[in-house]
Motif scaffolding. Structure first.
Motif: not given
Length: 98
Positions: A14, A18, A50, A54
């Motif tokens: 992740v 990013a 995002f 999440l």
């Protein structure tokens, strides 16, 4: 142990995604939301949205996990109670048959 390693790998993936998204989108855009309007970089907006998605996903998943866990505990108590009742009935039947 494998659970923690898998979690670390997912977190690393992740963060890598990013950073990749942030490095390629330095364009400034105008973002209108209910209260006000902001000038913000596209990469920052994507990262914020995002992250919010999440976090929202984890909350929803946690809610349903907790709900299932409570239901499982309730059903386990019910099975235990019914097992005790069955044992009492079979012992009383055995005593009556003698």
């Amino acid at each position: 142990m494998i659970k923690y390693i898998l979690g670390f790998i997912i977190l690393l993936a992740v963060i890598l995604v990013a950073i990749t998204v942030g490095a390629n989108n330095d364009q400034v855009i105008s973002f209108n939301y209910i209260i006000a309007k902001s000038e913000i970089q596209l990469s920052t907006l994507v990262a914020i949205l995002f992250g919010l998605g999440l976090i929202l996903g984890w909350f929803i998943t946690g809610f349903f996990y907790l709900k299932l866990k409570l239901k499982n505990m309730s059903l386990a108590r019910q099975v235990k109670r019914q097992t005790l009742q069955i044992n009492e009935l079979t012992t009383s039947r055995d005593k009556a048959a003698q």
